[in-house]
Design a protein around this motif. Sequence first.
Motif, PDB file in Angstrom:
ATOM      1  N   SER A   1      -5.394   0.022  26.770  1.00 10.29           N
ATOM      2  CA  SER A   1      -5.693   1.148  25.904  1.00 10.29           C
ATOM      3  C   SER A   1      -7.190   1.389  25.792  1.00 10.29           C
ATOM      4  O   SER A   1      -7.632   2.517  25.595  1.00 10.29           O
ATOM      5  CB  SER A   1      -5.088   0.948  24.511  1.00 10.29           C
ATOM      6  OG  SER A   1      -5.714  -0.117  23.818  1.00 10.29           O
ATOM      7  N   LYS A   2      -7.956   0.338  25.911  1.00 16.05           N
ATOM      8  CA  LYS A   2      -9.413   0.433  25.856  1.00 16.05           C
ATOM      9  C   LYS A   2     -10.036   0.418  27.239  1.00 16.05           C
ATOM     10  O   LYS A   2     -11.249   0.580  27.383  1.00 16.05           O
ATOM     11  CB  LYS A   2      -9.993  -0.712  25.022  1.00 16.05           C
ATOM     12  CG  LYS A   2      -9.625  -0.677  23.550  1.00 16.05           C
ATOM     13  CD  LYS A   2     -10.282  -1.835  22.818  1.00 16.05           C
ATOM     14  CE  LYS A   2     -10.122  -1.719  21.312  1.00 16.05           C
ATOM     15  NZ  LYS A   2      -8.706  -1.721  20.898  1.00 16.05           N
ATOM     16  N   LYS A   3      -9.200   0.229  28.244  1.00 16.08           N
ATOM     17  CA  LYS A   3      -9.657   0.120  29.637  1.00 16.08           C
ATOM     18  C   LYS A   3     -10.813  -0.864  29.715  1.00 16.08           C
ATOM     19  O   LYS A   3     -11.880  -0.568  30.258  1.00 16.08           O
ATOM     20  CB  LYS A   3     -10.058   1.495  30.178  1.00 16.08           C
ATOM     21  CG  LYS A   3      -8.873   2.423  30.368  1.00 16.08           C
ATOM     22  CD  LYS A   3      -9.242   3.650  31.176  1.00 16.08           C
ATOM     23  CE  LYS A   3      -8.016   4.482  31.484  1.00 16.08           C
ATOM     24  NZ  LYS A   3      -8.336   5.659  32.328  1.00 16.08           N
ATOM     25  N   THR A   4     -10.551  -2.020  29.156  1.00 15.60           N
ATOM     26  CA  THR A   4     -11.572  -3.046  29.077  1.00 15.60           C
ATOM     27  C   THR A   4     -11.016  -4.433  29.385  1.00 15.60           C
ATOM     28  O   THR A   4      -9.892  -4.755  29.004  1.00 15.60           O
ATOM     29  CB  THR A   4     -12.203  -3.074  27.675  1.00 15.60           C
ATOM     30  OG1 THR A   4     -12.761  -1.784  27.380  1.00 15.60           O
ATOM     31  CG2 THR A   4     -13.318  -4.108  27.595  1.00 15.60           C
ATOM     32  N   VAL A   5     -11.799  -5.226  30.076  1.00 20.07           N
ATOM     33  CA  VAL A   5     -11.469  -6.616  30.355  1.00 20.07           C
ATOM     34  C   VAL A   5     -12.468  -7.460  29.587  1.00 20.07           C
ATOM     35  O   VAL A   5     -13.658  -7.133  29.535  1.00 20.07           O
ATOM     36  CB  VAL A   5     -11.564  -6.927  31.859  1.00 20.07           C
ATOM     37  CG1 VAL A   5     -11.242  -8.398  32.116  1.00 20.07           C
ATOM     38  CG2 VAL A   5     -10.598  -6.043  32.635  1.00 20.07           C
ATOM     39  N   PHE A   6     -11.993  -8.535  28.982  1.00 22.91           N
ATOM     40  CA  PHE A   6     -12.846  -9.390  28.182  1.00 22.91           C
ATOM     41  C   PHE A   6     -12.930 -10.800  28.744  1.00 22.91           C
ATOM     42  O   PHE A   6     -12.034 -11.268  29.435  1.00 22.91           O
ATOM     43  CB  PHE A   6     -12.318  -9.484  26.748  1.00 22.91           C
ATOM     44  CG  PHE A   6     -12.142  -8.170  26.063  1.00 22.91           C
ATOM     45  CD1 PHE A   6     -13.204  -7.572  25.393  1.00 22.91           C
ATOM     46  CD2 PHE A   6     -10.921  -7.517  26.083  1.00 22.91           C
ATOM     47  CE1 PHE A   6     -13.047  -6.353  24.755  1.00 22.91           C
ATOM     48  CE2 PHE A   6     -10.751  -6.301  25.445  1.00 22.91           C
ATOM     49  CZ  PHE A   6     -11.824  -5.711  24.779  1.00 22.91           C
TER      50      PHE A   6
END
Length: 124
Positions: free
Chosen positions: A72-77
């Motif tokens: 949903s945030k198009k993010t990898v952490f």
Amino acid sequence: HVQLVESGGGSVQAGGSLTLSCASPALTPSGYCMGWFRQAPGKEREGVAAIFDRTYYADSVKGRFIISEDDSKKTVFLRMNSLRPEDTAEYFCAADSPGYCVGGYFLRRNGARYWGQGTQVTVS
């Protein structure tokens, strides 16, 4: 086109924690093999963590680092805990076809289709 942008790097004391983020506005993270790599001065680039069907970690960070993604945030952490001075390096986010994650190969490939610009992490 795909652009990966890392953020969250900085300086932290040994034993502390830091979370890196990799924004991937042009792709959905879960549809790719996403990974984090790092390179310290004078050393070879090494795979740190990857994720697709499951997570993969380098032995040096197992139990300390956690890779995750949020479509949903198009993010990898990359959550880094119990940081050590040896973790000091420039960290890069990378992405490639999901098949490359199989068996953790992505971490040993030393290559990827897409790369971020890097973010510095310094542990003292």
